[in-house]
Design a protein around this motif. Structure first.
Motif, PDB file in Angstrom:
ATOM      1  N   MET A 121     -38.844 -81.000   7.759  1.00  0.00           N
ATOM      2  CA  MET A 121     -38.416 -79.598   7.775  1.00  0.00           C
ATOM      3  C   MET A 121     -39.546 -78.669   7.330  1.00  0.00           C
ATOM      4  O   MET A 121     -39.755 -77.602   7.903  1.00  0.00           O
ATOM      5  CB  MET A 121     -37.181 -79.422   6.884  1.00  0.00           C
ATOM      6  CG  MET A 121     -35.949 -80.178   7.396  1.00  0.00           C
ATOM      7  SD  MET A 121     -34.555 -80.139   6.253  1.00  0.00           S
ATOM      8  CE  MET A 121     -33.932 -78.502   6.556  1.00  0.00           C
ATOM      9  N   LYS A 122     -40.302 -79.085   6.324  1.00  0.00           N
ATOM     10  CA  LYS A 122     -41.432 -78.278   5.869  1.00  0.00           C
ATOM     11  C   LYS A 122     -42.492 -78.171   6.947  1.00  0.00           C
ATOM     12  O   LYS A 122     -43.110 -77.103   7.137  1.00  0.00           O
ATOM     13  CB  LYS A 122     -42.025 -78.879   4.601  1.00  0.00           C
ATOM     14  CG  LYS A 122     -41.173 -78.668   3.350  1.00  0.00           C
ATOM     15  CD  LYS A 122     -41.862 -79.236   2.116  1.00  0.00           C
ATOM     16  CE  LYS A 122     -41.039 -78.957   0.859  1.00  0.00           C
ATOM     17  NZ  LYS A 122     -41.695 -79.504  -0.363  1.00  0.00           N
ATOM     18  N   SER A 123     -42.704 -79.280   7.683  1.00  0.00           N
ATOM     19  CA  SER A 123     -43.690 -79.276   8.771  1.00  0.00           C
ATOM     20  C   SER A 123     -43.254 -78.344   9.895  1.00  0.00           C
ATOM     21  O   SER A 123     -44.077 -77.640  10.502  1.00  0.00           O
ATOM     22  CB  SER A 123     -43.875 -80.695   9.317  1.00  0.00           C
ATOM     23  OG  SER A 123     -44.447 -81.544   8.350  1.00  0.00           O
ATOM     24  N   GLN A 124     -41.944 -78.336  10.170  1.00  0.00           N
ATOM     25  CA  GLN A 124     -41.413 -77.446  11.214  1.00  0.00           C
ATOM     26  C   GLN A 124     -41.603 -75.975  10.831  1.00  0.00           C
ATOM     27  O   GLN A 124     -41.959 -75.137  11.671  1.00  0.00           O
ATOM     28  CB  GLN A 124     -39.928 -77.753  11.444  1.00  0.00           C
ATOM     29  CG  GLN A 124     -39.679 -79.081  12.131  1.00  0.00           C
ATOM     30  CD  GLN A 124     -38.199 -79.403  12.239  1.00  0.00           C
ATOM     31  OE1 GLN A 124     -37.397 -79.026  11.377  1.00  0.00           O
ATOM     32  NE2 GLN A 124     -37.816 -80.110  13.301  1.00  0.00           N
ATOM     33  N   ILE A 125     -41.354 -75.684   9.576  1.00  0.00           N
ATOM     34  CA  ILE A 125     -41.531 -74.307   9.087  1.00  0.00           C
ATOM     35  C   ILE A 125     -42.997 -73.893   9.207  1.00  0.00           C
ATOM     36  O   ILE A 125     -43.317 -72.795   9.696  1.00  0.00           O
ATOM     37  CB  ILE A 125     -41.058 -74.180   7.628  1.00  0.00           C
ATOM     38  CG1 ILE A 125     -39.537 -74.336   7.550  1.00  0.00           C
ATOM     39  CG2 ILE A 125     -41.485 -72.829   7.037  1.00  0.00           C
ATOM     40  CD1 ILE A 125     -38.995 -74.416   6.132  1.00  0.00           C
ATOM     41  N   GLU A 126     -43.886 -74.769   8.789  1.00  0.00           N
ATOM     42  CA  GLU A 126     -45.315 -74.481   8.843  1.00  0.00           C
ATOM     43  C   GLU A 126     -45.780 -74.267  10.283  1.00  0.00           C
ATOM     44  O   GLU A 126     -46.588 -73.371  10.565  1.00  0.00           O
ATOM     45  CB  GLU A 126     -46.093 -75.635   8.210  1.00  0.00           C
ATOM     46  CG  GLU A 126     -47.579 -75.380   8.089  1.00  0.00           C
ATOM     47  CD  GLU A 126     -48.310 -76.506   7.375  1.00  0.00           C
ATOM     48  OE1 GLU A 126     -49.536 -76.599   7.535  1.00  0.00           O
ATOM     49  OE2 GLU A 126     -47.648 -77.288   6.658  1.00  0.00           O
ATOM     50  N   LYS A 127     -45.239 -75.076  11.203  1.00  0.00           N
ATOM     51  CA  LYS A 127     -45.607 -74.957  12.619  1.00  0.00           C
ATOM     52  C   LYS A 127     -45.140 -73.625  13.192  1.00  0.00           C
ATOM     53  O   LYS A 127     -45.879 -72.935  13.907  1.00  0.00           O
ATOM     54  CB  LYS A 127     -44.994 -76.114  13.398  1.00  0.00           C
ATOM     55  CG  LYS A 127     -45.387 -76.114  14.879  1.00  0.00           C
ATOM     56  CD  LYS A 127     -44.704 -77.252  15.625  1.00  0.00           C
ATOM     57  CE  LYS A 127     -45.084 -77.205  17.105  1.00  0.00           C
ATOM     58  NZ  LYS A 127     -44.337 -78.169  17.912  1.00  0.00           N
ATOM     59  N   LEU A 128     -43.905 -73.227  12.870  1.00  0.00           N
ATOM     60  CA  LEU A 128     -43.370 -71.959  13.366  1.00  0.00           C
ATOM     61  C   LEU A 128     -44.146 -70.770  12.811  1.00  0.00           C
ATOM     62  O   LEU A 128     -44.367 -69.778  13.512  1.00  0.00           O
ATOM     63  CB  LEU A 128     -41.888 -71.834  12.991  1.00  0.00           C
ATOM     64  CG  LEU A 128     -40.912 -72.702  13.793  1.00  0.00           C
ATOM     65  CD1 LEU A 128     -39.537 -72.703  13.128  1.00  0.00           C
ATOM     66  CD2 LEU A 128     -40.804 -72.203  15.227  1.00  0.00           C
ATOM     67  N   GLU A 129     -44.558 -70.867  11.543  1.00  0.00           N
ATOM     68  CA  GLU A 129     -45.339 -69.798  10.927  1.00  0.00           C
ATOM     69  C   GLU A 129     -46.631 -69.564  11.714  1.00  0.00           C
ATOM     70  O   GLU A 129     -47.038 -68.427  11.947  1.00  0.00           O
ATOM     71  CB  GLU A 129     -45.676 -70.141   9.474  1.00  0.00           C
ATOM     72  CG  GLU A 129     -44.500 -70.101   8.516  1.00  0.00           C
ATOM     73  CD  GLU A 129     -44.110 -68.689   8.106  1.00  0.00           C
ATOM     74  OE1 GLU A 129     -44.665 -67.716   8.660  1.00  0.00           O
ATOM     75  OE2 GLU A 129     -43.223 -68.552   7.238  1.00  0.00           O
ATOM     76  N   LYS A 130     -47.260 -70.648  12.163  1.00  0.00           N
ATOM     77  CA  LYS A 130     -48.523 -70.548  12.896  1.00  0.00           C
ATOM     78  C   LYS A 130     -48.316 -70.148  14.349  1.00  0.00           C
ATOM     79  O   LYS A 130     -49.207 -69.544  14.961  1.00  0.00           O
ATOM     80  CB  LYS A 130     -49.269 -71.885  12.822  1.00  0.00           C
ATOM     81  CG  LYS A 130     -49.751 -72.253  11.428  1.00  0.00           C
ATOM     82  CD  LYS A 130     -50.458 -73.592  11.421  1.00  0.00           C
ATOM     83  CE  LYS A 130     -50.962 -73.946  10.031  1.00  0.00           C
ATOM     84  NZ  LYS A 130     -51.624 -75.280  10.002  1.00  0.00           N
ATOM     85  N   GLU A 131     -47.161 -70.490  14.919  1.00  0.00           N
ATOM     86  CA  GLU A 131     -46.907 -70.211  16.336  1.00  0.00           C
ATOM     87  C   GLU A 131     -46.437 -68.788  16.600  1.00  0.00           C
ATOM     88  O   GLU A 131     -46.443 -68.340  17.747  1.00  0.00           O
ATOM     89  CB  GLU A 131     -45.868 -71.205  16.879  1.00  0.00           C
ATOM     90  CG  GLU A 131     -46.399 -72.625  17.040  1.00  0.00           C
ATOM     91  CD  GLU A 131     -45.337 -73.567  17.567  1.00  0.00           C
ATOM     92  OE1 GLU A 131     -44.134 -73.174  17.549  1.00  0.00           O
ATOM     93  OE2 GLU A 131     -45.695 -74.684  17.989  1.00  0.00           O
ATOM     94  N   ALA A 132     -45.999 -68.086  15.559  1.00  0.00           N
ATOM     95  CA  ALA A 132     -45.567 -66.692  15.743  1.00  0.00           C
ATOM     96  C   ALA A 132     -46.690 -65.923  16.418  1.00  0.00           C
ATOM     97  O   ALA A 132     -47.858 -66.036  16.017  1.00  0.00           O
ATOM     98  CB  ALA A 132     -45.210 -66.066  14.401  1.00  0.00           C
ATOM     99  N   PRO A 133     -46.398 -65.134  17.448  1.00  0.00           N
ATOM    100  CA  PRO A 133     -47.460 -64.497  18.245  1.00  0.00           C
ATOM    101  C   PRO A 133     -48.320 -63.481  17.511  1.00  0.00           C
ATOM    102  O   PRO A 133     -49.472 -63.255  17.883  1.00  0.00           O
ATOM    103  CB  PRO A 133     -46.684 -63.831  19.385  1.00  0.00           C
ATOM    104  CG  PRO A 133     -45.301 -63.639  18.852  1.00  0.00           C
ATOM    105  CD  PRO A 133     -45.068 -64.814  17.963  1.00  0.00           C
ATOM    106  N   HIS A 134     -47.783 -62.877  16.451  1.00  0.00           N
ATOM    107  CA  HIS A 134     -48.538 -61.827  15.765  1.00  0.00           C
ATOM    108  C   HIS A 134     -48.858 -62.243  14.334  1.00  0.00           C
ATOM    109  O   HIS A 134     -47.963 -62.471  13.522  1.00  0.00           O
ATOM    110  CB  HIS A 134     -47.760 -60.514  15.785  1.00  0.00           C
ATOM    111  CG  HIS A 134     -47.480 -60.023  17.171  1.00  0.00           C
ATOM    112  ND1 HIS A 134     -48.466 -59.508  17.984  1.00  0.00           N
ATOM    113  CD2 HIS A 134     -46.339 -60.012  17.903  1.00  0.00           C
ATOM    114  CE1 HIS A 134     -47.944 -59.185  19.155  1.00  0.00           C
ATOM    115  NE2 HIS A 134     -46.666 -59.475  19.136  1.00  0.00           N
TER     116      HIS A 134
END
Length: 342
Positions: free
Chosen positions: A173-186
């Motif tokens: 779950m922490k890895s998923q959160i970290e990935k989404l943080e980086k994938e946000a377009p802005h």
């Protein structure tokens, strides 16, 4: 240049006094040394105290009803291109403000003692600010929102897992959160842009508080008037009334350009906004008919505002309708969010 004129908010947030709004405008001075602070100023002085601003505006309200605004707020937001022409943001914007308010009074179709309204006939106070924060209406926040929603849900689930209320793999779950943080377009400085985050770069802008009543507290001067220019019988006398907003916005640009030697591109002009709203065909025709270098800058300005600029055929007559519509949708979104001052 993006300028707004807003009437006093007569709500629980901003009551009859201007004090709350003045306090709001003082927020940037918190924690700063005296020589680092930006103070209120007007046509006649600098470093005007907040107490004087509140007193002068609050006492200049003769015969105004409780439901009528006692003051108006003018916000002037120069673009990054305009700000790049300034040598000293604070001093240059003060100079511009004082000239701008001359344009403001000339936009009224009013007379006082048989003479046109002059700068001496109004009561205003202005303040320069150098910070802006991302708001919920900003394009970056809107486009990051799907990621923000998923991140919030994962964080809520993670807390439940930690409390033993839900089964799940904490590491995953922490890895998923970290990935989404980086994938946000802005992103800004390697972090996902969120509401309330301070914007990078030169964000200098101007706030102006202007009294609804003239300096003698005898006549009402409303920039919110629905009349551009008209006459009406009041107490047996023929009285002029009205405010030319259109003319004021045009003068605001012209004054800036003349003061700082700024060469304004069509894509950032008030005239282009008028063309876009009233005659989209003329807007796109003018945009595409600009000289090559100016057209390239226009598309750069639009792209920086978040508008996807598709490949434009060399012959504008052959431009596909779907290309125009795609560009038009982008401009619509940018104007609604206030991200471009056109």
């Amino acid at each position: 240049m993006y300028i707004t004129i807003t009437a006093q908010k007569l709500t629980s947030t901003y009551a009859q006094s201007v004090a709350d709004f003045v306090d709001y405008l003082e927020k940037e001075n918190e924690g700063l040394e005296q020589d680092e602070m930006e103070h209120f100023f007007n046509q006649y002085g600098d470093e005007i105290s907040t107490e004087k601003v509140v007193k002068d505006i609050n006492e200049n309200t003769a015969k105004l009803k409780k439901v009528e605004p006692k003051f108006y707020s003018i916000t002037v937001n120069p673009s990054k291109y305009e700000l790049s022409r300034l040598q000293n943001s604070s001093q240059d914007l003060k100079l511009y403000t004082r000239t701008l308010m001359e344009d403001y009074v000339k936009s009224f179709n009013r007379e006082l003692n048989g003479k046109p309204i002059s700068i001496n006939d109004i009561k205003y106070f202005a303040k320069i600010e150098h910070q802006r924060s991302f708001k919920g209406t900003d394009r970056q926040i809107i486009e990051n929102q799907p990621f923000a929603t998923k991140i919030l849900q994962l964080k809520q689930d993670l807390r439940k897992v930690l409390r033993g209320e839900l089964e799940g793999n904490i590491s995953t779950m922490k890895s998923q959160i970290e990935k989404l943080e980086k994938e946000a377009p802005h992103q800004q400085n390697g972090k996902r842009i969120v509401q309330g985050m301070k914007k990078d770069g030169n964000q200098s802008h101007i706030h102006i508080i202007v009294s609804r009543k003239d300096a003698s507290n005898s006549i009402s001067l409303s920039p919110g008037s629905k009349y551009k220019s008209s006459e009406v019988m009041m107490n047996g006398k023929l009285v002029k009334r009205g405010f030319d907003r259109d003319g004021f916005f045009l003068k605001a640009e012209k004054t800036f350009d003349q003061t700082f030697g700024y060469k304004r591109n069509y894509a950032e002009s008030y005239q282009s906004k008028k063309d876009y709203i009233k005659n989209p065909k003329l807007y796109f025709s003018t945009l595409l008919g600009l000289p090559k270098s100016e057209r390239a800058l226009a598309f750069k300005i639009l792209a920086k505002s978040g508008i996807h600029v598709p490949s434009i055929p060399t012959n504008k007559v052959q431009m596909a309708l779907k290309v125009i519509n795609r560009l038009k949708r982008g401009v619509d979104i940018a104007i609604k969010s206030g991200s471009i001052g056109i």
